[in-house]
Design an enzyme around this catalytic site. Structure first.
Site, PDB file in Angstrom:
ATOM      1  N   ARG A   1     -32.131  -2.555  39.947  1.00  9.24           N
ATOM      2  CA  ARG A   1     -31.043  -2.989  39.072  1.00  9.24           C
ATOM      3  C   ARG A   1     -29.874  -2.043  39.337  1.00  9.24           C
ATOM      4  NH1 ARG A   1     -31.293  -4.553  32.762  1.00  9.24           N
ATOM      5  NH2 ARG A   1     -31.911  -6.459  33.824  1.00  9.24           N
TER       6      ARG A   1
ATOM      7  N   HIS B   1     -28.127 -12.287  38.597  1.00  9.48           N
ATOM      8  CA  HIS B   1     -29.406 -11.920  37.961  1.00  9.48           C
ATOM      9  C   HIS B   1     -30.426 -13.022  38.272  1.00  9.48           C
ATOM     10  CE1 HIS B   1     -32.154  -9.910  35.438  1.00  9.48           C
ATOM     11  NE2 HIS B   1     -31.606 -10.068  34.247  1.00  9.48           N
TER      12      HIS B   1
ATOM     13  N   GLN C   1     -33.816 -13.661  36.256  1.00 11.43           N
ATOM     14  CA  GLN C   1     -33.591 -14.230  34.929  1.00 11.43           C
ATOM     15  C   GLN C   1     -33.497 -15.750  35.001  1.00 11.43           C
ATOM     16  OE1 GLN C   1     -33.090 -12.549  31.739  1.00 11.43           O
ATOM     17  NE2 GLN C   1     -33.486 -14.671  31.153  1.00 11.43           N
TER      18      GLN C   1
ATOM     19  N   ASP D   1     -24.686 -15.424  26.482  1.00  9.76           N
ATOM     20  CA  ASP D   1     -25.006 -14.038  26.856  1.00  9.76           C
ATOM     21  C   ASP D   1     -23.977 -13.153  26.162  1.00  9.76           C
ATOM     22  OD1 ASP D   1     -25.931 -11.736  28.131  1.00  9.76           O
ATOM     23  OD2 ASP D   1     -24.964 -12.187  30.052  1.00  9.76           O
TER      24      ASP D   1
ATOM     25  N   CYS E   1     -30.389 -14.850  27.574  1.00 12.23           N
ATOM     26  CA  CYS E   1     -31.199 -13.970  28.441  1.00 12.23           C
ATOM     27  C   CYS E   1     -31.691 -12.741  27.692  1.00 12.23           C
ATOM     28  CB  CYS E   1     -30.384 -13.565  29.665  1.00 12.23           C
ATOM     29  SG  CYS E   1     -28.825 -12.749  29.249  1.00 12.23           S
TER      30      CYS E   1
ATOM     31  N   ARG F   1     -40.027 -14.281  32.007  1.00 10.97           N
ATOM     32  CA  ARG F   1     -39.572 -13.310  33.002  1.00 10.97           C
ATOM     33  C   ARG F   1     -40.766 -12.784  33.786  1.00 10.97           C
ATOM     34  NH1 ARG F   1     -34.914 -10.363  32.647  1.00 10.97           N
ATOM     35  NH2 ARG F   1     -35.618  -9.575  34.664  1.00 10.97           N
TER      36      ARG F   1
HETATM   37  N1  NVA Z   1     -24.643  -9.959  31.363  1.00 12.94           N
HETATM   38  C1  NVA Z   1     -25.598  -9.008  30.856  1.00 12.94           C
HETATM   39  C2  NVA Z   1     -26.999  -9.450  31.153  1.00 12.94           C
HETATM   40  C3  NVA Z   1     -28.080  -8.554  30.627  1.00 12.94           C
HETATM   41  C4  NVA Z   1     -29.436  -9.011  30.975  1.00 12.94           C
HETATM   42  C5  NVA Z   1     -25.312  -7.639  31.456  1.00 12.94           C
HETATM   43  O1  NVA Z   1     -25.079  -7.577  32.672  1.00 12.94           O
HETATM   44  O2  NVA Z   1     -25.317  -6.669  30.721  1.00 12.94           O
HETATM   45  N1   CP Z   2     -32.584 -10.077  30.264  1.00 12.75           N
HETATM   46  C1   CP Z   2     -32.728  -8.850  30.801  1.00 12.75           C
HETATM   47  O1   CP Z   2     -32.609  -8.636  32.016  1.00 12.75           O
HETATM   48  O2   CP Z   2     -33.057  -7.911  29.890  1.00 12.75           O
HETATM   49  P1   CP Z   2     -33.060  -6.332  30.122  1.00 12.75           P
HETATM   50  O3   CP Z   2     -31.654  -5.918  30.394  1.00 12.75           O
HETATM   51  O4   CP Z   2     -33.615  -5.736  28.863  1.00 12.75           O
HETATM   52  O5   CP Z   2     -33.937  -6.037  31.307  1.00 12.75           O
END
Ligand code: NVA
Ligand code: CP
Length: 303
Positions: A103, A130, A133, A222, A262, A290
């Site tokens: 990540r 992502h 997801q 989101d 998500c 997931r």
């Molecule tokens: N758009 C959000 C998704 C988190 C799973 C982020 O990037 O923080």
């Molecule tokens: N939806 C998702 O990726 O959650 P986290 O940021 O908690 O991993």
């Protein structure tokens, strides 16, 4: 050649269906607590430059259930791209581990990680997309609707990484995808062009929530401020205030509509507590999936 999982659009419809079918199989096995250990004596390096609950716990739990060992490397552990070059970490972990999940902030860093890796690399979110997801999401939609035919997804809010993965899925699976949000927060134009050029799905951009949600099978949202943008939170709260998913908006769809997110959700901002807790909210099925979707992706990459 080593396979990676960086973008949904790198896969064909048949391949994505294989992953979805495998997800269902593995979900049944997991629920029956069956012994299934394809990753015996193997290790997964999990690199997190940003926080996570679902991604970390689902990958770690899933990989360990499948017989392997998962290593968590948090934002302060490696200093990827800062303390050490991405291409060096990539080649180093390729010697120690059997698979990597990362990540990261910059999507180009994810591509670089994969480029120098001789083990599969899985994208666990970047600023751009992502994919894990959205595989879990489409699995959840399939389970609830029993079909992916005639699907209208309406996404409400910021044109962010979640939207980009939906759009990449829309280049492979047919759907009507509507992205509705304030002007200036539209998804990446090149990714929108990918959908238009694929002639697979219909894409619509909207700034009007009430008309956008008409006929939606799924209303999805989101957070308004993603990880890495939190200093913009106050400003965005004002800009996005008309795009909240609340009971009134859900009533405007004119049909039986499911709600998805998500997670993590900021209740009272992009979605109300009432919608999160409503019977049509499938956010926890989505979050559970997931793990099953990722287990399938990990197995698929080694086939
Ligand atoms: N758009 C959000 C998704 C988190 C799973 C982020 O990037 O923080
Ligand atoms: N939806 C998702 O990726 O959650 P986290 O940021 O908690 O991993």
């Amino acid at each position: 050649m080593v396979k990676h999982f960086l973008h949904i659009s790198d896969y064909s419809s048949a391949q994505l269906w294989d992953i979805l079918n495998l997800s269902k199989e593995l979900k049944i096995k997991f629920h029956k607590k069956e012994t299934y250990r394809p990753f015996e004596n193997q290790s997964l390096a999990m690199i997190f430059a940003k926080p996570s609950a679902r991604t970390r716990v689902s990958f770690e739990t899933g990989f360990e259930w499948m017989g392997g060992h998962a290593l968590f490397l948090g934002p302060n552990d490696i200093g990827i791209g800062k303390r050490e070059a991405i291409k060096d970490i990539s080649r180093l972990f390729s010697r120690y581990n059997d698979m990597m999940m990362a990540r990261l902030f910059d999507h180009a860093h994810m591509v670089e990680l994969a480029k120098y890796s001789s083990i599969p690399v899985i994208n666990g979110l970047t600023d751009y997309n992502h994919p894990c997801q959205i595989i879990a999401d489409i699995l959840t939609v399939w389970e609830h609707r029993k079909t992916l035919d005639d699907l209208k997804i309406v996404y409400m809010g910021d044109g962010n990484n979640i939207v980009h993965s939906w759009l990449q899925l829309a280049t492979v699976f047919p759907m009507i995808f509507v992205c509705c949000g304030p002007e200036g927060f539209e998804p990446d134009q090149k990714t929108v062009e990918m959908v238009k050029n694929s002639n697979i799905s219909e894409f619509e951009l909207s700034h009007d929530p009430e008309s956008a949600v008409k006929g939606a099978d799924i209303v999805y949202t989101d957070v308004w401020t993603s990880m890495g943008q939190k200093e913009e939170a106050k400003k965005r709260e004002i800009i996005f205030s008309d795009y909240q998913v609340n009971k009134n908006l859900m009533l405007k769809t004119g049909k039986k509509t499911l709600f998805m997110h998500c997670l993590p959700a900021e209740r009272g901002r992009e979605v109300t507590n009432e919608v999160m807790e409503a019977p049509y909210s499938i956010v926890f099925d989505e979050a559970e999936n997931r793990m099953h979707a990722q287990n399938a992706i990990m197995v698929y990459l080694t086939l």
